[in-house]
Design a protein around this motif. Structure first.
Motif, PDB file in Angstrom:
ATOM      1  N   PRO A 225       0.957  -1.169  -0.071  1.00  0.00           N
ATOM      2  CA  PRO A 225      -0.154   0.099  -0.083  1.00  0.00           C
ATOM      3  C   PRO A 225       0.971   1.055  -0.239  1.00  0.00           C
ATOM      4  CG  PRO A 225      -0.835  -1.657   1.626  1.00  0.00           C
ATOM      5  CD  PRO A 225       0.319  -1.969   1.016  1.00  0.00           C
ATOM      6  N   GLU A 226       2.106   1.337   1.005  1.00  0.00           N
ATOM      7  CA  GLU A 226       2.960   2.430   0.778  1.00  0.00           C
ATOM      8  C   GLU A 226       3.675   2.588  -0.635  1.00  0.00           C
ATOM      9  OE1 GLU A 226       3.142   4.718   3.242  1.00  0.00           O
ATOM     10  OE2 GLU A 226       1.642   3.851   4.207  1.00  0.00           O
ATOM     11  N   VAL A 227       3.863   1.538  -1.095  1.00  0.00           N
ATOM     12  CA  VAL A 227       4.631   1.733  -2.630  1.00  0.00           C
ATOM     13  C   VAL A 227       3.695   2.236  -3.529  1.00  0.00           C
ATOM     14  CG1 VAL A 227       5.719   0.586  -4.491  1.00  0.00           C
ATOM     15  CG2 VAL A 227       6.231   0.002  -2.060  1.00  0.00           C
ATOM     16  N   PHE A 228       2.311   1.785  -3.374  1.00  0.00           N
ATOM     17  CA  PHE A 228       1.368   2.396  -4.449  1.00  0.00           C
ATOM     18  C   PHE A 228       1.180   3.535  -4.096  1.00  0.00           C
ATOM     19  CE2 PHE A 228      -3.139   3.325  -5.446  1.00  0.00           C
ATOM     20  CZ  PHE A 228      -3.044   2.832  -6.683  1.00  0.00           C
ATOM     21  N   ASN A 229       0.928   4.061  -2.899  1.00  0.00           N
ATOM     22  CA  ASN A 229       0.786   5.574  -2.518  1.00  0.00           C
ATOM     23  C   ASN A 229       1.810   6.420  -2.935  1.00  0.00           C
ATOM     24  OD1 ASN A 229      -1.675   4.797  -1.178  1.00  0.00           O
ATOM     25  ND2 ASN A 229      -0.913   5.030   1.111  1.00  0.00           N
ATOM     26  N   PHE A 230       3.048   6.044  -2.894  1.00  0.00           N
ATOM     27  CA  PHE A 230       4.192   6.736  -3.200  1.00  0.00           C
ATOM     28  C   PHE A 230       4.094   6.885  -4.681  1.00  0.00           C
ATOM     29  CE2 PHE A 230       7.882   4.882  -5.678  1.00  0.00           C
ATOM     30  CZ  PHE A 230       8.569   6.092  -5.955  1.00  0.00           C
ATOM     31  N   THR A 231       3.813   5.666  -5.384  1.00  0.00           N
ATOM     32  CA  THR A 231       3.774   6.010  -6.918  1.00  0.00           C
ATOM     33  C   THR A 231       2.780   6.724  -7.589  1.00  0.00           C
ATOM     34  OG1 THR A 231       4.438   3.517  -7.157  1.00  0.00           O
ATOM     35  CG2 THR A 231       3.491   4.485  -9.293  1.00  0.00           C
ATOM     36  N   ASN A 232       1.737   6.628  -6.966  1.00  0.00           N
ATOM     37  CA  ASN A 232       0.468   7.557  -7.053  1.00  0.00           C
ATOM     38  C   ASN A 232       0.633   8.927  -6.889  1.00  0.00           C
ATOM     39  OD1 ASN A 232      -2.264   8.254  -7.759  1.00  0.00           O
ATOM     40  ND2 ASN A 232      -2.757   8.207  -5.532  1.00  0.00           N
ATOM     41  N   ALA A 233       1.369   9.258  -5.672  1.00  0.00           N
ATOM     42  CA  ALA A 233       1.660  10.717  -5.508  1.00  0.00           C
ATOM     43  C   ALA A 233       2.574  11.446  -6.113  1.00  0.00           C
ATOM     44  CB  ALA A 233       2.018  10.734  -3.898  1.00  0.00           C
ATOM     45  N   VAL A 234       3.751  10.613  -6.529  1.00  0.00           N
ATOM     46  CA  VAL A 234       4.924  11.145  -7.228  1.00  0.00           C
ATOM     47  C   VAL A 234       4.914  11.040  -8.640  1.00  0.00           C
ATOM     48  CG1 VAL A 234       7.435  10.848  -7.502  1.00  0.00           C
ATOM     49  CG2 VAL A 234       6.241  11.018  -5.347  1.00  0.00           C
ATOM     50  N   ILE A 235       4.541   9.771  -9.268  1.00  0.00           N
ATOM     51  CA  ILE A 235       4.967   9.251 -10.897  1.00  0.00           C
ATOM     52  C   ILE A 235       4.097  10.238 -11.808  1.00  0.00           C
ATOM     53  CG2 ILE A 235       5.190   7.713 -12.716  1.00  0.00           C
ATOM     54  CD1 ILE A 235       7.186   7.822 -10.289  1.00  0.00           C
ATOM     55  N   MET A 269      -2.006   4.790 -13.466  1.00  0.00           N
ATOM     56  CA  MET A 269      -1.383   5.788 -13.861  1.00  0.00           C
ATOM     57  C   MET A 269      -1.903   6.348 -15.313  1.00  0.00           C
ATOM     58  SD  MET A 269       2.384   5.398 -12.017  1.00  0.00           S
ATOM     59  CE  MET A 269       2.627   3.810 -12.654  1.00  0.00           C
ATOM     60  N   ARG A 270      -2.080   5.354 -16.013  1.00  0.00           N
ATOM     61  CA  ARG A 270      -2.364   5.694 -17.211  1.00  0.00           C
ATOM     62  C   ARG A 270      -3.738   6.688 -17.336  1.00  0.00           C
ATOM     63  NH1 ARG A 270      -6.036   4.349 -20.894  1.00  0.00           N
ATOM     64  NH2 ARG A 270      -6.946   2.819 -19.588  1.00  0.00           N
ATOM     65  N   LYS A 271      -4.829   6.268 -16.475  1.00  0.00           N
ATOM     66  CA  LYS A 271      -5.839   7.174 -16.553  1.00  0.00           C
ATOM     67  C   LYS A 271      -5.627   8.491 -15.973  1.00  0.00           C
ATOM     68  CE  LYS A 271      -8.554   2.826 -16.393  1.00  0.00           C
ATOM     69  NZ  LYS A 271      -9.557   2.234 -15.180  1.00  0.00           N
ATOM     70  N   ARG A 272      -4.585   8.545 -14.966  1.00  0.00           N
ATOM     71  CA  ARG A 272      -4.508   9.882 -14.333  1.00  0.00           C
ATOM     72  C   ARG A 272      -3.795  10.774 -15.321  1.00  0.00           C
ATOM     73  NH1 ARG A 272      -2.000  11.074  -8.833  1.00  0.00           N
ATOM     74  NH2 ARG A 272      -2.164  13.001  -9.697  1.00  0.00           N
ATOM     75  N   LEU A 273      -2.785  10.088 -16.216  1.00  0.00           N
ATOM     76  CA  LEU A 273      -2.228  11.107 -17.125  1.00  0.00           C
ATOM     77  C   LEU A 273      -2.930  11.193 -18.695  1.00  0.00           C
ATOM     78  CD1 LEU A 273       1.379   9.346 -16.614  1.00  0.00           C
ATOM     79  CD2 LEU A 273       1.003  11.642 -16.341  1.00  0.00           C
ATOM     80  N   LYS A 274      -4.189  10.573 -18.670  1.00  0.00           N
ATOM     81  CA  LYS A 274      -4.852  10.740 -19.801  1.00  0.00           C
ATOM     82  C   LYS A 274      -4.178  10.001 -21.088  1.00  0.00           C
ATOM     83  CE  LYS A 274      -7.917  14.342 -18.145  1.00  0.00           C
ATOM     84  NZ  LYS A 274      -7.371  14.361 -16.842  1.00  0.00           N
ATOM     85  N   ILE A 275      -3.587   9.190 -21.043  1.00  0.00           N
ATOM     86  CA  ILE A 275      -2.676   8.482 -22.122  1.00  0.00           C
ATOM     87  C   ILE A 275      -3.523   7.510 -22.622  1.00  0.00           C
ATOM     88  CG2 ILE A 275      -0.751   7.083 -22.812  1.00  0.00           C
ATOM     89  CD1 ILE A 275       0.693   8.183 -20.303  1.00  0.00           C
ATOM     90  N   GLU A 276      -3.783   7.543 -24.073  1.00  0.00           N
ATOM     91  CA  GLU A 276      -4.353   6.478 -24.787  1.00  0.00           C
ATOM     92  C   GLU A 276      -4.014   5.019 -24.631  1.00  0.00           C
ATOM     93  OE1 GLU A 276      -4.750   7.260 -29.049  1.00  0.00           O
ATOM     94  OE2 GLU A 276      -4.924   9.450 -28.616  1.00  0.00           O
ATOM     95  N   VAL A 317       9.885   5.354 -17.979  1.00  0.00           N
ATOM     96  CA  VAL A 317       9.765   5.811 -16.371  1.00  0.00           C
ATOM     97  C   VAL A 317       9.900   4.565 -15.343  1.00  0.00           C
ATOM     98  CG1 VAL A 317       8.351   6.891 -14.626  1.00  0.00           C
ATOM     99  CG2 VAL A 317       8.346   7.995 -17.119  1.00  0.00           C
ATOM    100  N   GLY A 318      10.972   4.648 -14.690  1.00  0.00           N
ATOM    101  CA  GLY A 318      11.157   3.494 -13.628  1.00  0.00           C
ATOM    102  C   GLY A 318      10.817   4.154 -12.305  1.00  0.00           C
ATOM    103  N   PHE A 319      10.405   3.185 -11.361  1.00  0.00           N
ATOM    104  CA  PHE A 319      10.037   3.784  -9.992  1.00  0.00           C
ATOM    105  C   PHE A 319      10.074   2.535  -8.881  1.00  0.00           C
ATOM    106  CE2 PHE A 319       6.672   3.562 -13.029  1.00  0.00           C
ATOM    107  CZ  PHE A 319       5.905   2.364 -12.001  1.00  0.00           C
ATOM    108  N   GLY A 320      10.358   2.804  -7.578  1.00  0.00           N
ATOM    109  CA  GLY A 320      10.323   1.843  -6.905  1.00  0.00           C
ATOM    110  C   GLY A 320      11.311   1.661  -5.733  1.00  0.00           C
TER     111      GLY A 320
END
Length: 336
Positions: A225-235, A269-276, A317-320
């Motif tokens: 959950p914390e890794v997901f929250n970080f990804t959602n908040a930052v990426i 993340m795709r939906k947040r960035l509005k990427i097809e 983009v890499g993250f983790g």
């Protein structure tokens, strides 16, 4: 003076771990849920006597079938599964591959952002005149860090290695990169014991977390959950910054290749960035989360099916683990 990615190859171990195999070990859990939400069907697991270096050699040898190994003048080796505390595994790889002794070789310890870091470092070596052909290798055997009863992480992580050649080119095929680090989150994804701070503990207590998952401090722990929250908040915001840095937009980039963490996270993340959907690479079914290997494997697969009437702009983009993140733009005009 510029640089470009010339080719990529990857290698999976021979042993497979399918959802049906895990269902036998964990009969009280419905693994169709994993496949539907996380997107993973099969992982590849290294043998007991098979190391990340062994996988790396096989990936690099595949690539050397179509590239002159004598032209390589630098090795960058990304792993969190080193052969030894010392020496540097990249030095051993140089010998195993029979490369020239007149080359540079170094390891760097990064996980899910590692490949992006490696591409940027290779570009720096080439553009500064220190190298002309860089062999960038990623290799991980996270399966060796997982507790037998850690259902969640065993369902996510697999082993693999990749090899990439990045070479001098008159045109610049590698754009600008940005990076991020938040060391306060170091313990969100960690193998606590076995290095300098805490020694390996033969009598380490079993710890239960999540829904009936078990590990010890000798094993990998991930606070999902914390890794997901970080990804959602930052990426998402970070991705927009990388686009701005390269004077590009969501619409001008041909494809987005993110670290293949899990399908749910990528879709979010795709939906947040509005990427097809067609422009956003998502393929975890065969291999799972292979840490630093996911982006080069994805690039290899994606490149086989593109129309190269025009060069293709790809944002990676890499993250983790770290917590660490990195992103940049590359351009390709042929199958990798």
């Amino acid at each position: 003076m510029g640089s470009k990615i010339i080719g990529i190859d990857y290698y999976f171990p021979k042993t497979t771990l399918r959802n049906s195999d895990l269902a036998v070990e964990f009969p009280d859990y419905d693994f169709t849920k994993i496949e539907k939400k996380v997107g993973i069907h099969t992982r590849y697991i290294s043998a007991v006597d098979e190391t990340a270096l062994d996988l790396a050699v096989k990936a690099a040898e595949k690539l050397m079938l179509r590239f002159d190994k004598n032209a390589i003048d630098f090795i960058l080796y990304c792993t969190q599964s080193p052969e030894y505390f010392l020496p540097t595994t990249a030095c051993i790889l140089q010998n195993r591959l029979g490369l020239s002794k007149n080359i540079g070789a170094l390891d760097f310890n990064l996980g899910c952002s590692g490949y992006v870091y490696g591409v940027s470092m290779a570009k720096g070596l080439i553009n500064s005149g220190q190298a002309k052909n860089v062999l960038l290798v990623t290799a991980e055997t996270y399966s060796k860090f997982l507790h037998k009863k850690d259902r969640s992480n065993r369902a996510i992580f697999g082993d693999a290695a990749t090899a990439t050649i990045i070479s001098y080119d008159e045109d610049e095929g590698i754009g600008d990169f940005l990076f991020g680090t938040d060391g306060a989150g170091f313990d969100k994804l960690i193998v606590k014991n076995g290095c300098s701070r805490f020694p390996f503990d033969k009598e380490a207590d079993e710890i239960t977390y999540g829904t009936d998952n078990t590990y010890t401090d000798n094993h990998l722990y991930m606070n999902g959950p914390e890794v997901f929250n970080f990804t959602n908040a930052v990426i998402p915001d970070f991705t927009n910054e990388v686009l701005l840095k390269n004077k590009e937009s969501v619409t001008s980039v041909d494809h987005f290749v993110f670290h293949q963490a899990n399908q749910f996270m990528l879709d979010f993340m795709r939906k947040r960035l509005k990427i097809e959907k067609e422009k956003f690479y998502n393929d975890l079914a065969d291999g799972g989360n292979t840490v630093s290997n996911t982006i080069p494997i994805a690039l290899k697969k994606l490149s086989q099916n593109l129309d190269y009437t025009n060069p293709k702009k790809l944002l990676i983009v890499g993250f983790g683990v770290g917590l660490s993140w990195a992103g940049g733009l590359i351009t390709i005009n042929n199958k990798l």
